[in-house]
Design a protein around this motif. Sequence first.
Motif, PDB file in Angstrom:
ATOM      1  N   ALA A 177      48.645  48.514  36.603  1.00 54.18           N
ATOM      2  CA  ALA A 177      48.278  49.070  35.299  1.00 54.18           C
ATOM      3  C   ALA A 177      48.320  48.022  34.193  1.00 54.18           C
ATOM      4  O   ALA A 177      47.749  48.234  33.113  1.00 54.18           O
ATOM      5  N   ASP A 183      49.092  50.435  28.029  1.00 54.14           N
ATOM      6  CA  ASP A 183      49.171  51.527  27.059  1.00 54.14           C
ATOM      7  C   ASP A 183      50.059  52.615  27.659  1.00 54.14           C
ATOM      8  O   ASP A 183      49.689  53.271  28.644  1.00 54.14           O
ATOM      9  N   LYS A 223      50.801  55.462  26.656  1.00 51.33           N
ATOM     10  CA  LYS A 223      50.244  56.818  26.543  1.00 51.33           C
ATOM     11  C   LYS A 223      49.494  57.209  27.808  1.00 51.33           C
ATOM     12  O   LYS A 223      49.409  58.405  28.145  1.00 51.33           O
ATOM     13  N   ASP A 224      48.957  56.239  28.521  1.00 53.27           N
ATOM     14  CA  ASP A 224      48.240  56.539  29.770  1.00 53.27           C
ATOM     15  C   ASP A 224      49.166  57.131  30.833  1.00 53.27           C
ATOM     16  O   ASP A 224      48.690  57.712  31.815  1.00 53.27           O
ATOM     17  N   PHE A 225      50.468  56.984  30.642  1.00 53.09           N
ATOM     18  CA  PHE A 225      51.445  57.512  31.601  1.00 53.09           C
ATOM     19  C   PHE A 225      52.268  58.640  30.991  1.00 53.09           C
ATOM     20  O   PHE A 225      53.366  58.958  31.452  1.00 53.09           O
ATOM     21  N   THR A 273      54.871  59.158  25.157  1.00 51.79           N
ATOM     22  CA  THR A 273      54.487  59.210  23.745  1.00 51.79           C
ATOM     23  C   THR A 273      55.696  59.257  22.814  1.00 51.79           C
ATOM     24  O   THR A 273      55.570  58.944  21.632  1.00 51.79           O
TER      25      THR A 273
END
Length: 710
Positions: free
Chosen positions: A138, A164, A166-168, A171
Motif C-alpha cells: 500500500a 493514505d 483513510k484508505d484503511f 480517520t
Amino acid sequence: QNRKLVSYSEQIEAQPGTEVKSFVWFKDSLSPANGSLHFKPETEVYVSPGGSDKNDGTIENPVATLAEAQKRIRDKKKSGGTNPFGYTVYLRGGNYYSDTGLKLTKDDSGTASSPVVYTAYGSEKAVINGGKTIPYSAFKKVTDTAVLDRLADQSARDKLYTVDLKDFGITDLGIQKWFGSTSYPSAYVSAGLVERITINSPEVFIGGTPMTLARYPNSGTMTVQSVIDGGYDDDYKGEQTLGAPFTIKVDDNRIKKWANIPSGKALLWGQWKFAWAEQTVPLGSVDTDNMTVTSTLGSYYSVLSGQPFYIYNLLEEIDMPGEYYIDFDTKVMYIYLSGNLNGQPINISLMSDALLRMENASYIQFKGIDFTMSRYSAVRISGGHDNLITDSEISYTCDTAVDISGTRNGIMDSYIHDVDSGIAIYGGTNKTLTAGQCYAENNEITRFGRTEAAYSSGISFGGVGNIARHNEIHNAPHMAVGLSGLNNIFEYNEIYDVLHEGDDAGAIYGQGSIFIRGNKIRYNYLHDISSASSSYIFGVYLDNSIQENFVEGNVFANLYGDPVFVNGGRYNEVRNNIMINCDYAFKIRNFDISDSFETQLEGAPYATTSQVWIDAFPGLQQYITLSMELKGKPYDNVFADNLAYTTALYNTPEYVEKCEVETKGNIRAGANPGFVDLNNGNYNLKPSSYVYTENPDFKPVPFDKMGRNK
C-alpha cells in the motif's frame, strides 16, 4: 497419569450433586502439553485468527474473536451452571487485533472452584494487539517535488514513501500528544493555553518494533547555547505573562532547514531547566540570521543555557529507515522505507483504551497471553477480586501497562518492557484501612519511561495493604518505584540501572501526602545506580515530609548517591540495612509542608478519630498535637543498626544531631566486615562476621532471597 485421574475423581465425588459426564485423555500433538487432561467440550472454547465467529468453537472449528469467545463462555455458564473445573478459552497462536479492547464484567466471572481461564494453547504465541496492519504494497514512493524538497537530508528523497490512512478506514487519530511529564501544567490547562491530552498519538511499528517519529537529532540532543529570553518561569512569576514563549540561541546549522515550518506544527522537547521537568512546547519560528529558535509557549520553569533539547514531529527530518511523520489534517503518513522489510508487518497503533479491562469481575485468569501496541494501557483491573494475569509479555504501551485495584487481584511471572509506567497497584480502602491484598510478584520490568521519562515507574503503589515482591526492575531514565498509600509492602525485589537522567530523584520515591504511612520497604537489593547529570540521587527518597514509613534489611551497593534521604518527615525508621560503596548512608533535611498536611487532615477526619487509625499510626496522633513550628521539624526519625562499608554514615552529622535522629548501633566498617564474596557481589554476611558481636541487635539480611525467582 492415573493418580491424576483418581485425584480429580475424588475431587468430583466430594461435591454432591455434580454429574460426571465424561473424561477425554488426549495424547495427540495438538494438546497444550502432551499428556495433559482435557475435560468435556462443554467447558471449552477455541479461538484462532483464522477461525470464524460462525463456527462452533471447537478445536477443529474455532471462533475468530475474543468477543465471540466471551459470549460463548457466558452462554455455557447459563446453560451448564457451575462446572467444577471451570471454563477455558484457548487462544491459538497469532495476533488478535483490537481497536475496542476486551471488557469483562461481573457476568464473565468464575468462582473459586470454577474459574474462567483465557490461555494460550500449548506453546503457541497468542498476542492481543492494538496495532492495525497496513500491507507493504500500500505504500507508494513520494513523487511530489514540493514534499521532497522539504527534506533536510536530500539523500532520503528516493526512500520516502506515503500511504493514505483513510484508505484503511483510519480517520480518527486523536490529537498529537506532547512528550514529557511537565507538558501539560495545570496552570496552562486552567488558563486554556493547552488542552491536556491523556491518550498517546498512534505509533508506527515494523516487525513489532516502534519506529521513530521524525526528529533531530535522530538520537541524543542539541544544547541550548544561550538564552535570549527565558519566557515564563513559575518559580519567579513576577509580572510575567503566563506561558510567555522563550527564545534561545542554538549553535547548529540544522535549524536553518526549519525556517519555513508553519508555527505550532513542529515540537520542541527539552529538560529546559530541571531534569525532572521535561516538557514539550511547539516551535514558533526560526531566525536563521541570528541562529535563534522561538517557541509559541513558554517552558513552565523557564530555560537555562546548557540544557538538552530536540525537535520532533516534522516531515523535514525524515532521514533514516523507519522514521515517519503523520499529517493529522490529511490523515496521510510518510515513512522512510528501504528494501521490502523481509515480510515484517507494518502496524499503526489505534487502540485508545486498555486492550483488556476487567470491571467488577472475579476469578478470571489470563495465562501466557501477550499484549502489545496500545496508545493507552494493556490491562486495567478495577473492582472485583481474585483475578490474575500470569506468564505474559506486555510491551509498547503509552500509559501504565497494568493497572490493578480491587481485592486480591494481581500479576505475576510476566515480562513488561518498553512501556511508560509498568504496574500500578491501588487496592484497599483508606477509611477503614481494609487491605486490598493486590500484588505484583516475580515480574521483570525494564525499559520503562518510554514517552514520559520523569516519574514513570516500574511499580507504583497506592491504596492500602498491597504487596510487590521478587520483581526485577531495571534500565530506566528515572525512578523505579512510586511509593504511596498505606501499609503497603515492597520486599525481596531487585532494582538496578535506573535514574539514568535522575536529578533530585530516588529509585524508590514518595512525597507529600499524609496518606503515605506504614509502608514497609524491606529485604530489597538496590545496586549499580547512577545518573549522567547528577549525584543528587537516592535509593529510598522519603520526600516532602512523608511519615511513619519503614526501611529495613535492604542492601544498597554501588549507588552513586545516598541510600536513604528523609526530606522533612517524622517517625520514619531506617534499620538493619547494608550500604556498600555509596556516598552517605543517611541524609536528612528540613522541609516544611505542615500547612498542606493540615488541609489533608481536614479532608479525612477519620484519620484522627477512627480507632483503627489511632491504633495503626501512633506517629500521626502525636503529630497533630505539635505546634505549627514543630510540625515542620524532621524529628523523631530512627537510623539504627545499619552497616556501612566504603560509605560514610552521614553527610551532615551536626544536622543529624540537631534533628534528634536516633542513631544507635550503626557500624561504619573500615575493612571487609565478612561478606561471603565481596568481589563477586555476594553480600551475605558470614556467621563469623564481627558485626554480630559488635552489635547483637543486627539481624542477618536475607540477601539470597532478593530478586526474581527465575
